[in-house]
Design a protein around this motif. Structure first.
Motif, PDB file in Angstrom:
ATOM      1  N   UNK A  60       5.724 -48.248  -1.209  1.00 61.42           N
ATOM      2  CA  UNK A  60       4.573 -48.676  -0.424  1.00 61.42           C
ATOM      3  C   UNK A  60       3.551 -47.567  -0.228  1.00 61.42           C
ATOM      4  N   UNK A  61       3.767 -46.469  -0.915  1.00 58.86           N
ATOM      5  CA  UNK A  61       2.788 -45.391  -0.836  1.00 58.86           C
ATOM      6  C   UNK A  61       3.015 -44.461   0.333  1.00 58.86           C
ATOM      7  N   UNK A  62       4.142 -44.612   1.016  1.00 60.47           N
ATOM      8  CA  UNK A  62       4.413 -43.689   2.114  1.00 60.47           C
ATOM      9  C   UNK A  62       5.217 -42.510   1.612  1.00 60.47           C
ATOM     10  N   UNK A  63       4.950 -41.352   2.218  1.00 62.60           N
ATOM     11  CA  UNK A  63       5.654 -40.149   1.819  1.00 62.60           C
ATOM     12  C   UNK A  63       7.103 -40.246   2.284  1.00 62.60           C
ATOM     13  N   UNK A 111      -2.461 -41.147   6.204  1.00 58.06           N
ATOM     14  CA  UNK A 111      -1.842 -42.471   6.228  1.00 58.06           C
ATOM     15  C   UNK A 111      -0.502 -42.456   5.496  1.00 58.06           C
ATOM     16  N   UNK A 112      -0.467 -41.759   4.348  1.00 60.01           N
ATOM     17  CA  UNK A 112       0.768 -41.735   3.560  1.00 60.01           C
ATOM     18  C   UNK A 112       1.899 -41.044   4.307  1.00 60.01           C
ATOM     19  N   UNK A 113       1.562 -40.068   5.143  1.00 60.95           N
ATOM     20  CA  UNK A 113       2.592 -39.396   5.925  1.00 60.95           C
ATOM     21  C   UNK A 113       2.949 -40.175   7.192  1.00 60.95           C
ATOM     22  N   UNK A 114       2.324 -41.326   7.363  1.00 58.65           N
ATOM     23  CA  UNK A 114       2.532 -42.173   8.545  1.00 58.65           C
ATOM     24  C   UNK A 114       2.191 -41.441   9.826  1.00 58.65           C
ATOM     25  N   UNK A 115       1.139 -40.660   9.749  1.00 62.70           N
ATOM     26  CA  UNK A 115       0.667 -39.957  10.943  1.00 62.70           C
ATOM     27  C   UNK A 115      -0.376 -40.795  11.693  1.00 62.70           C
ATOM     28  N   UNK A 138       6.438 -40.320  -3.096  1.00 65.02           N
ATOM     29  CA  UNK A 138       5.997 -41.498  -2.366  1.00 65.02           C
ATOM     30  C   UNK A 138       6.965 -42.646  -2.627  1.00 65.02           C
ATOM     31  N   UNK A 147      -6.736 -47.982   8.233  1.00 66.16           N
ATOM     32  CA  UNK A 147      -6.193 -46.925   9.084  1.00 66.16           C
ATOM     33  C   UNK A 147      -7.262 -46.212   9.900  1.00 66.16           C
ATOM     34  N   UNK A 182      -5.975 -47.246   3.117  1.00 66.39           N
ATOM     35  CA  UNK A 182      -4.990 -46.667   2.212  1.00 66.39           C
ATOM     36  C   UNK A 182      -4.125 -47.804   1.699  1.00 66.39           C
ATOM     37  N   UNK A 189      10.327 -39.284   3.820  1.00 65.06           N
ATOM     38  CA  UNK A 189      10.577 -38.327   4.896  1.00 65.06           C
ATOM     39  C   UNK A 189      11.814 -37.483   4.612  1.00 65.06           C
ATOM     40  N   UNK A 230       5.687 -26.598   1.949  1.00 68.32           N
ATOM     41  CA  UNK A 230       6.151 -25.443   2.711  1.00 68.32           C
ATOM     42  C   UNK A 230       7.279 -24.716   1.990  1.00 68.32           C
ATOM     43  N   UNK A 275      -3.262 -38.897  -1.945  1.00 69.86           N
ATOM     44  CA  UNK A 275      -2.468 -38.197  -0.930  1.00 69.86           C
ATOM     45  C   UNK A 275      -2.621 -36.680  -1.093  1.00 69.86           C
ATOM     46  N   UNK A 331      -2.592 -31.613  11.439  1.00 68.92           N
ATOM     47  CA  UNK A 331      -1.304 -31.719  10.752  1.00 68.92           C
ATOM     48  C   UNK A 331      -0.198 -31.110  11.603  1.00 68.92           C
ATOM     49  N   UNK A 363       0.803 -28.586   2.115  1.00 70.98           N
ATOM     50  CA  UNK A 363       2.031 -29.113   2.718  1.00 70.98           C
ATOM     51  C   UNK A 363       3.279 -28.923   1.867  1.00 70.98           C
ATOM     52  N   UNK A 422      -4.033 -38.953   2.830  1.00 72.41           N
ATOM     53  CA  UNK A 422      -2.937 -38.027   3.112  1.00 72.41           C
ATOM     54  C   UNK A 422      -2.298 -38.346   4.467  1.00 72.41           C
TER      55      UNK A 422
END
Lengths: 429, 325
Positions: free
Chosen positions: B67-70, A111-115, B64, A144, A139, B72, B282, A390, A87, B280, A109
């Motif tokens: 599309x399920x992305x966190x 994948x959702x953060x696009x890492x 989210x 992924x 995901x 930013x 923080x 996530x 991370x 996460x 987790x």
């Protein structure tokens, strides 16, 4: 729906053009969705290589691909430490790690953060893989990560004592198992032994064991559509098996503090008649150097359920490519090599790690060497994933909280599951 | 130092005349000489505290998109991270951790002080093999906490040494009051030597003549201890206890390794902050850390005020002596 891949592709393309400044071979080919481009040296971030076989397999690859060398970056031995390092690496958008060796519960987790770089389904042929393992690399329907190792729980039982008591088949249900245990306890050798243990200390192992009890009774923690649905009669019946087994003494009190190794030592010392454990125990408990009192005296079976065979919780690891890495094409090729049948076969022989390729479980030579493979295949094919969410860290903590309260008797099963449902509903939206 | 302290009040009361009086530029020189210290302090103390506080006012990646992305980027949420700590389930967890932290602090520091002073008195005596005793008493303090946590987990496991001695099966590492006892035992074992060591240093400063005079006056050993040893060793002892207080209030590794995460009976405030950070959040973690920071600051302040622990005693003595002269 069509927009994301495009945007993703644009971002990937942008990243790659930046990367391309360094290496001239990868220009202008990378605007389509999910294309993995760039060739050259890469790194493989993974937990400690305990057997040394991983290095060996990387050496084989490096000999064949001198310009696309893979370097292993060893992360801490414990899973939390590995996750934390990965991370940190991702939040700084560092390209230090190319391939990430992910625990199956981390994929969502990351994948959702696009890492993670999305993998094109067309490039990876997963038809030979054990079906349940594939979903751990996905995901929201997109790929992924590629499963590189699997794991499923097995019921270890004392075959020698079963034979002596005249029981010919291993138990398929909890009720049968406890009945068998009552019979075994009449034997003088087993009089002081505990009936059953799993991993019931309050940690990830409890999530695994409690989910198995719930799934084995036809209940779910999170249903197929991803919604928590744990406050059901089936889930209650499943968790109640563990709760009552503790109350009635079938599960010894000490087992509430057992993690994998505590249970293994107890089983090896002959203090347990039935034990839920991962396959790694098989070779260790069979060691004849005096460390195990039960060498050659036990066998394995699929986990018991409420009214038929149970369902294991799926373990294992997936390989993914960091979104910020260079040389993704090399990484994709290496993943194909590393998860291929030949490599997994060699890995199974060297480390007895459960492969993800289905055919290896039916190979007569391998089955002869690892007699538990047949039971393990059944276990994995019937296995259920832990919630693919996530916020997995919060979800597993909530499951542990509820299961521990019920097993330790500080809450009724009803109350624990009601509370769990409330918590999960807030976490999974 | 003394130049600065005597100079600055004068400079403050007569700002106009300051430049004129500071002919030799001593003030400027002092500032110049002290600036590296302030720079380092600002960098290693000031910046982290402020950055932590700033972080606690933001939240990152908690929702989210379709599309399920966190999502930013971070959003400013004001004091939401703080109010969340005191609401619902979180509040229960917080007050539980707050109680545990305080409980561990009071109990372990009390035990450590008693045992530590005892150790110091033993170490102070001249007898054969004193060096060996001193060295062996210090061993627990020299071990890394995580390692001693592992050692004690070994002792406290279900079929471990502790239960073998007690002839009774206590599940020390399971959630419950017994796990508190396990943590207290391990913590006391580990840190009593610290107090012992500092008190020993204090004891060695006491001149022998005082005791001889007391003997001549016919004071009993107990009277000597209460009337001479304790008052004279008090400044050192208070500093040692203060250090321990600050240390225990942010206890993390021992309960984490010995008992485990997520076990309510030993959850401390630092563990809550860790739990937030590891998931996460923080901003929320920073909020917990800031609350803990304030709590520790308050305890330290009260301790210094009420008991007069004199951590900057030397400087003050200088000052008063100068004022008297």
């Amino acid at each position: 729906m069509r927009r994301t891949p495009l945007v993703g592709g644009l971002i990937a393309g942008l990243a790659l053009t930046l990367v391309a400044c360094g290496s001239s071979s990868t220009t202008k080919t990378t605007t389509t969705t999910g294309t993995l481009a760039g060739r050259g040296p890469i790194t493989f971030a993974t937990g400690k290589d305990l057997s040394g076989n991983m290095q060996h397999q990387v050496d084989v690859w490096n000999a064949a691909h001198p310009s696309e060398k893979v370097t292993i970056t060893e992360l801490p031995a414990d899973a939390d430490g590995q996750r934390q390092q990965m991370i940190q690496n991702a939040t700084t958008k560092s390209d230090a790690y190319t391939i990430l060796n992910l625990d199956v519960v981390w994929t969502s987790e990351f994948a959702a953060h696009q890492w993670l770089a999305q993998l094109p389904q067309s490039q990876f042929d997963l038809s030979g893989f054990l079906k349940p393992t594939i979903s751990t690399g996905q995901y929201r329907g997109k790929l992924y990560a590629i499963p590189s190792a699997s794991d499923g729980g097995l019921l270890y039982y004392r075959k020698d004592l079963m034979d002596k008591a005249g029981i010919t088949t291993p138990p398929a249900t909890w009720a049968e198992m406890f009945a068998d245990c009552d019979k075994l306890k009449k034997l003088p050798e087993a009089a002081t032994a505990g009936c059953y243990a799993g991993q019931l200390d309050k940690y990830e192992g409890l999530t695994v064991n409690a989910s198995e009890a719930i799934n084995g009774a036809g209940g779910v923690v999170v249903d197929d559509s991803g919604k928590p649905n744990v406050n059901t009669p089936a889930a209650k019946a499943g968790l109640d098996v563990l709760v009552q087994a503790v109350q009635k003494g079938y599960i010894p009190k000490a087992a509430l503090t057992y993690k994998e190794e505590d249970g293994r030592l107890a089983f090896q010392a002959g203090k347990l008649l039935f034990h839920r454990q991962w396959p790694y125990q098989y070779s260790l408990a069979n060691k004849t150097d005096g460390s195990s009192k039960v060498a050659g005296k036990f066998a394995v079976a699929p986990l018991p359920g409420l009214s038929g065979p149970g369902a294991s919780t799926l373990g294992g690891h997936d390989l993914a490519i960091s979104a910020f890495a260079k040389n993704k094409a090399t990484a994709a090729d290496f993943i194909k090599y590393f998860t291929g049948e030949a490599t997994q076969r060699a890995n199974l022989i060297a480390t007895s790690q459960a492969p993800t390729i289905a055919s290896l479980y039916d190979d007569p030579a391998l089955v002869k060497q690892f007699p538990y493979l047949t039971a393990l295949k059944a276990s994995i094919l019937n296995a259920k994933s832990r919630p693919l969410v996530v916020q997995y860290g919060d979800v597993t903590a909530a499951i542990q909280e509820a299961a521990y309260a019920a097993i330790a008797g500080t809450k009724t099963t009803d109350q624990a599951l009601t509370d769990l449902q409330t918590k999960l509903s807030a976490l999974i939206k | 130092m003394t130049t600065l302290t005597t100079e600055s009040p004068a400079g403050a009361s007569a700002p106009a005349g300051r430049r004129h009086r500071d002919v030799q530029g001593t003030g400027r020189l002092a500032v110049l000489l002290l600036s590296p210290t302030f720079l380092v302090l600002g960098l290693v103390v000031g910046y982290p505290v402020l950055a932590g506080f700033r972080e606690s006012l933001y939240t990152t990646g908690q929702s989210l998109d379709a599309n399920g992305f966190v999502v930013q980027g971070s959003q400013f949420v004001g004091l939401d991270n703080y109010t969340a700590i005191f609401h619902g389930d979180r509040a229960t967890a917080f007050w539980n951790a707050f109680f545990n932290t305080t409980f561990f602090t009071v109990v372990t520091v009390t035990l450590e002080t008693l045992i530590g002073v005892g150790m110091a008195l033993i170490m102070h005596h001249a007898f054969r093999g004193r060096a060996v005793v001193r060295a062996s008493i210090l061993v627990p303090w020299a071990l890394p906490t995580a390692i001693s946590g592992l050692l004690w987990r070994w002792i406290f496991q279900a079929d471990g040494v502790a239960n073998a001695i007690l002839h009774h099966q206590v599940l020390w590492t399971a959630d419950g009051n017994q796990s508190k006892v396990a943590v207290i035992i391990a913590e006391t074992w580990k840190t009593s030597p610290f107090i012992g060591l500092l008190v020993l240093a204090g004891l060695q400063m006491i001149p022998q003549e005082v005791y001889e005079a007391a003997k001549v006056d016919g004071a009993s050993p107990w009277q000597q201890f209460v009337r001479i040893t304790l008052p004279l060793v008090k400044p050192t002892l208070l500093v040692a206890v203060l250090f321990r207080l600050l240390d225990v209030l942010r206890m993390f590794d021992l309960p984490f390794v010995l008992i485990g995460a997520h076990k309510d009976s030993v959850q401390t405030l630092t563990m809550l902050a860790w739990n937030e950070a590891t998931n996460l959040r923080y901003g929320s973690a920073a909020a917990y850390a800031t609350v803990l920071f304030l709590y520790i600051a308050l305890v330290a302040y009260l301790f210094v005020k009420l008991l007069g622990a004199d951590i900057i005693g030397q400087a003050r003595q200088h000052k008063s002596r100068k004022a008297a002269a």
